[in-house]
Every structure is written in structure tokens, then in C-alpha cells.
Design a protein around this motif. Structure first.
Motif, PDB file in Angstrom:
ATOM      1  N   THR A   1       0.866  -1.334  -0.123  1.00 41.99           N
ATOM      2  CA  THR A   1       0.131  -0.028   0.025  1.00 41.99           C
ATOM      3  C   THR A   1       0.704   1.171   0.047  1.00 41.99           C
ATOM      4  OG1 THR A   1      -2.005  -1.076   1.117  1.00 41.99           O
ATOM      5  CG2 THR A   1      -1.655   1.354   1.188  1.00 41.99           C
ATOM      6  N   PRO A   2       1.811   1.348   0.874  1.00 39.65           N
ATOM      7  CA  PRO A   2       2.500   2.665   0.746  1.00 39.65           C
ATOM      8  C   PRO A   2       3.594   2.710  -0.253  1.00 39.65           C
ATOM      9  CG  PRO A   2       3.372   1.299   2.546  1.00 39.65           C
ATOM     10  CD  PRO A   2       2.028   0.539   2.329  1.00 39.65           C
ATOM     11  N   LEU A   3       3.948   1.433  -0.768  1.00 44.12           N
ATOM     12  CA  LEU A   3       4.929   1.529  -1.808  1.00 44.12           C
ATOM     13  C   LEU A   3       4.182   1.794  -3.199  1.00 44.12           C
ATOM     14  CD1 LEU A   3       7.611   0.646  -3.401  1.00 44.12           C
ATOM     15  CD2 LEU A   3       6.644  -1.791  -3.271  1.00 44.12           C
ATOM     16  N   VAL A   4       2.983   1.411  -3.580  1.00 42.56           N
ATOM     17  CA  VAL A   4       2.163   1.824  -4.450  1.00 42.56           C
ATOM     18  C   VAL A   4       1.899   3.138  -4.480  1.00 42.56           C
ATOM     19  CG1 VAL A   4      -0.120   1.363  -5.886  1.00 42.56           C
ATOM     20  CG2 VAL A   4       1.169  -0.534  -4.956  1.00 42.56           C
ATOM     21  N   ARG A   5       1.670   3.931  -3.417  1.00 44.36           N
ATOM     22  CA  ARG A   5       1.557   5.089  -3.208  1.00 44.36           C
ATOM     23  C   ARG A   5       2.724   5.974  -3.892  1.00 44.36           C
ATOM     24  NH1 ARG A   5       1.075   5.958   2.101  1.00 44.36           N
ATOM     25  NH2 ARG A   5      -0.963   5.073   1.988  1.00 44.36           N
ATOM     26  N   VAL A   6       3.995   5.533  -3.372  1.00 48.26           N
ATOM     27  CA  VAL A   6       5.098   5.898  -3.916  1.00 48.26           C
ATOM     28  C   VAL A   6       5.342   6.037  -5.480  1.00 48.26           C
ATOM     29  CG1 VAL A   6       7.590   5.859  -3.905  1.00 48.26           C
ATOM     30  CG2 VAL A   6       6.434   5.944  -1.614  1.00 48.26           C
ATOM     31  N   LEU A   7       4.939   4.514  -5.868  1.00 47.35           N
ATOM     32  CA  LEU A   7       5.242   4.453  -7.437  1.00 47.35           C
ATOM     33  C   LEU A   7       4.109   5.338  -8.027  1.00 47.35           C
ATOM     34  CD1 LEU A   7       5.303   0.321  -7.314  1.00 47.35           C
ATOM     35  CD2 LEU A   7       7.118   2.161  -7.166  1.00 47.35           C
ATOM     36  N   LEU A   8       2.975   5.595  -7.668  1.00 44.89           N
ATOM     37  CA  LEU A   8       1.965   6.039  -8.542  1.00 44.89           C
ATOM     38  C   LEU A   8       2.397   7.628  -8.413  1.00 44.89           C
ATOM     39  CD1 LEU A   8      -1.403   4.550  -7.403  1.00 44.89           C
ATOM     40  CD2 LEU A   8      -0.128   4.406  -9.628  1.00 44.89           C
ATOM     41  N   ARG A   9       3.010   8.046  -7.300  1.00 48.57           N
ATOM     42  CA  ARG A   9       3.203   9.499  -7.167  1.00 48.57           C
ATOM     43  C   ARG A   9       4.354   9.770  -8.317  1.00 48.57           C
ATOM     44  NH1 ARG A   9       3.408   9.980  -2.017  1.00 48.57           N
ATOM     45  NH2 ARG A   9       5.748   9.940  -1.718  1.00 48.57           N
ATOM     46  N   HIS A  10       5.021   8.825  -8.499  1.00 50.88           N
ATOM     47  CA  HIS A  10       6.404   9.279  -9.371  1.00 50.88           C
ATOM     48  C   HIS A  10       6.232   8.506 -10.834  1.00 50.88           C
ATOM     49  CE1 HIS A  10       9.260  10.676  -6.336  1.00 50.88           C
ATOM     50  NE2 HIS A  10       8.781  10.044  -5.612  1.00 50.88           N
ATOM     51  N   GLY A  11       5.044   8.062 -11.120  1.00 55.16           N
ATOM     52  CA  GLY A  11       4.480   7.764 -12.414  1.00 55.16           C
ATOM     53  C   GLY A  11       4.864   6.489 -12.935  1.00 55.16           C
ATOM     54  N   MET A  12       5.020   5.552 -11.973  1.00 53.64           N
ATOM     55  CA  MET A  12       5.569   4.125 -12.455  1.00 53.64           C
ATOM     56  C   MET A  12       4.147   3.494 -12.662  1.00 53.64           C
ATOM     57  SD  MET A  12       7.950   1.119 -10.574  1.00 53.64           S
ATOM     58  CE  MET A  12       9.319   1.812 -11.284  1.00 53.64           C
ATOM     59  N   ALA A  13       3.820   2.927 -13.706  1.00 54.08           N
ATOM     60  CA  ALA A  13       2.801   2.153 -13.982  1.00 54.08           C
ATOM     61  C   ALA A  13       2.817   0.877 -13.642  1.00 54.08           C
ATOM     62  CB  ALA A  13       2.448   2.289 -15.747  1.00 54.08           C
ATOM     63  N   PHE A  14       1.763  -0.150 -13.597  1.00 55.01           N
ATOM     64  CA  PHE A  14       1.625  -1.083 -13.339  1.00 55.01           C
ATOM     65  C   PHE A  14       2.725  -2.231 -14.147  1.00 55.01           C
ATOM     66  CE2 PHE A  14       0.054  -5.828 -13.321  1.00 55.01           C
ATOM     67  CZ  PHE A  14       0.197  -6.129 -12.116  1.00 55.01           C
ATOM     68  N   ALA A  15       2.613  -1.972 -15.201  1.00 55.11           N
ATOM     69  CA  ALA A  15       3.366  -2.858 -16.152  1.00 55.11           C
ATOM     70  C   ALA A  15       4.950  -2.734 -16.023  1.00 55.11           C
ATOM     71  CB  ALA A  15       3.406  -2.489 -17.651  1.00 55.11           C
ATOM     72  N   ASP A  16       5.349  -1.493 -15.611  1.00 52.32           N
ATOM     73  CA  ASP A  16       6.826  -1.350 -14.953  1.00 52.32           C
ATOM     74  C   ASP A  16       7.109  -2.204 -13.886  1.00 52.32           C
ATOM     75  OD1 ASP A  16       7.254   0.135 -17.356  1.00 52.32           O
ATOM     76  OD2 ASP A  16       6.565   2.153 -16.241  1.00 52.32           O
ATOM     77  N   PHE A  17       6.216  -1.928 -12.805  1.00 49.43           N
ATOM     78  CA  PHE A  17       6.304  -2.461 -11.497  1.00 49.43           C
ATOM     79  C   PHE A  17       6.531  -4.142 -11.735  1.00 49.43           C
ATOM     80  CE2 PHE A  17       4.344  -4.838  -8.039  1.00 49.43           C
ATOM     81  CZ  PHE A  17       5.158  -4.444  -7.021  1.00 49.43           C
TER      82      PHE A  17
END
Length: 271
Positions: A18-34
Motif C-alpha cells: 500500500t505505501p509502496l504503490v503510493r510512492v510508485l504512483l506519485r512518481h509515475g510508475m505504471a503497473f506494467a513497469d512494476f
């Protein structure tokens, strides 16, 4: 009442993500990249940590362990990703210099002394071998750990904590290092008997009045800084520096974190 391990693991993963995805979305990392990074990490961990004793790890076994196709495994094994090893080495050297400054270059009142450029260069040579003093200074200036004051260098913080902008990758790398250490400690405790467990403790309460929080934040920060300062002293006494390779070389870390969250949570407890 026992909890099903698979259900517990699923719940734990959601909490971790949950907090990791918040960081990823804030920095523009889409699910495919993750997802691609997750696949690569699955392959790397299966290859490094889950080989059968005395046998070379194969793509087929990695495929069985991870659920990825052998084609994916082969592709990911061959795909060399840029490593942050060089950046990590620079940060480690900068942290060594900072620690030596705090412990060995003190003013009469016990605080870190102001240093001339020549004194700083001597400190770098002492704490970090042949690393150019200017490169270390640039790193500490970028991290806002040091400032130049009328030709003298002043230490602003006793810990290496990059304070760059939201777009500065330094803070993201530090995030990865700190959370990794916390998870490694938790994983150790899951796979070792209680007598060999690492310390992994917290205390929290969930009904603190908002007006009491600023004073608590300051007091607990001071307590945490005191713990880190004492740990630094003990670790520095045992560390052999960069000139010698310690037998059974081991990295030892002690971390402290603090959190505030609004809203009702689980009953206050210590664990």
C-alpha cells in the motif's frame, strides 16, 4: 486461534504494498513497469537463494519456483539492469566521512568541529582511503549535510540523510535501503529460532490528542537520535575501516523510525 499462513501472507503483502504503490504512483510508475521489476526480482532471488545444495540453479527450476515461463526466465537472466552499486559505494564513503567527523573531529563543546578544506581532505583520506575529497564534499553538499561558511565547512546533520527535492533520486534510493533492511530483519526472524532473533520492536497508541502530537514528535525524535548516536559509537569502535578486510566481513545496521497516522486503528499496543 491460529491464522492460515497463506491468508496471513496475503494480508501482509497488501499492507507492505500500500505505501509502496503510493510512492510508485506519485512518481509515475505504471503497473506494467512494476510487474517487470517484480518478475526480475523473483528470478534473481530464486537464482541466488533457492538453489539446491551442490547443484547449479537452472532456468527450469527457476520457472517452477516462480511460476514464470522458461522463456521469461531466460530473458530476464540475460537482461542486465543498471545497478546502483556505484552510487551505494559513494554514499557509503560519504557516510564513513560523516561518521568520522562526528566522532573524531570535535569542538570544545563536543559538537562536530568546523573544518578547513585541508582538514576535510585529511579526514576523507583517513576515513575513506583514496576517494577524492571534492567528490565526497559534493555528495555531502548535495545531501545538505554540510555547508560552506566563510571558507570553513560546517556539519549540519550527524546522519547521512539526503534532503533533495521530490525529483531527486537520492531519497528514493535511501527509501529502498532502509525498508530493505527492515524486511531483511523480519525475514531473519521468520527463519530463525527466537534465541537468534534480531531486535524488531515497536510501541504505538492510537488515541493521542492532536495537540499532544508535536511535543511527542520532538521528544521521540530526540530519543531516537540518542539511540543512533550510541550505536554509532559502538559500531565505529568495531569497524576496521576501508584499509582492512574483516574476517567474515559483516554489515551491521540499527534503524529507528517514527510514524503518525490520522484516524482509528487497531488497539494501542507494544510489540
Amino acid at each position: 486461534m491460529e491464522m492460515d499462513p497463506r491468508a496471513a501472507l496475503s494480508a501482509a503483502v497488501v499492507r507492505l504494498l500500500t505505501p509502496l504503490v503510493r510512492v510508485l504512483l506519485r512518481h509515475g510508475m505504471a503497473f506494467a513497469d512494476f510487474a517487470e521489476l517484480a518478475k526480475r526480482t523473483y528470478v534473481q532471488v530464486a537464482d541466488k537463494d533457492f538453489a539446491l545444495p551442490g547443484k547449479r540453479q537452472t532456468d527450469s527450476r527457476i520457472s517452477v519456483l516462480t511460476g514464470l515461463t522458461r522463456k521469461d526466465v531466460a530473458r530476464l537472466q540475460a537482461d542486465n539492469v543498471a545497478s546502483d552499486a556505484a552510487l551505494a559505494a559513494e554514499r557509503n564513503r560519504a557516510a564513513r566521512v560523516l561518521n568520522a567527523w562526528v566522532l573524531k573531529r570535535k569542538a570544545e563543546d563536543g559538537t562536530p568541529a568546523l573544518l578547513t578544506m585541508d582538514q576535510f581532505a585529511e579526514l576523507v583520506k583517513e576515513a575513506s582511503g583514496d576517494m577524492p575529497a571534492r567528490a565526497v564534499l559534493d555528495e555531502l553538499l548535495a545531501a545538505e549535510a554540510v555547508q560552506i561558511d566563510e571558507g570553513l565547512l560546517r556539519l549540519l546533520t550527524q546522519d547521512y540523510r539526503p534532503q533533495g527535492s521530490e525529483k531527486d533520486g537520492r531519497r528514493l534510493l535511501i527509501l529502498g535501503e532502509h525498508v530493505r533492511d527492515l524486511l531483511e530483519s523480519a525475514d531473519h526472524n521468520l527463519t530463525h529460532p527466537p534465541e537468534d532473533a534480531f531486535i524488531l520492536r515497536r510501541v504505538y497508541f492510537d488515541n493521542i490528542p492532536a495537540e499532544a502530537v508535536p511535543a511527542l514528535r520532538a521528544a521521540l525524535r530526540a530519543a531516537g537520535e540518542d539511540v543512533i548516536a550510541k550505536a554509532r559509537e559502538q559500531l565505529a569502535q568495531a569497524d576496521l575501516g576501508d584499509d582492512l578486510v574483516a574476517p567474515g566481513r559483516t554489515r551491521v545496521s540499527l534503524g529507528v523510525y517514527y510514524l503518525e497516522e490520522s484516524g482509528p486503528k487497531s488497539p494501542g499496543e507494544s510489540s
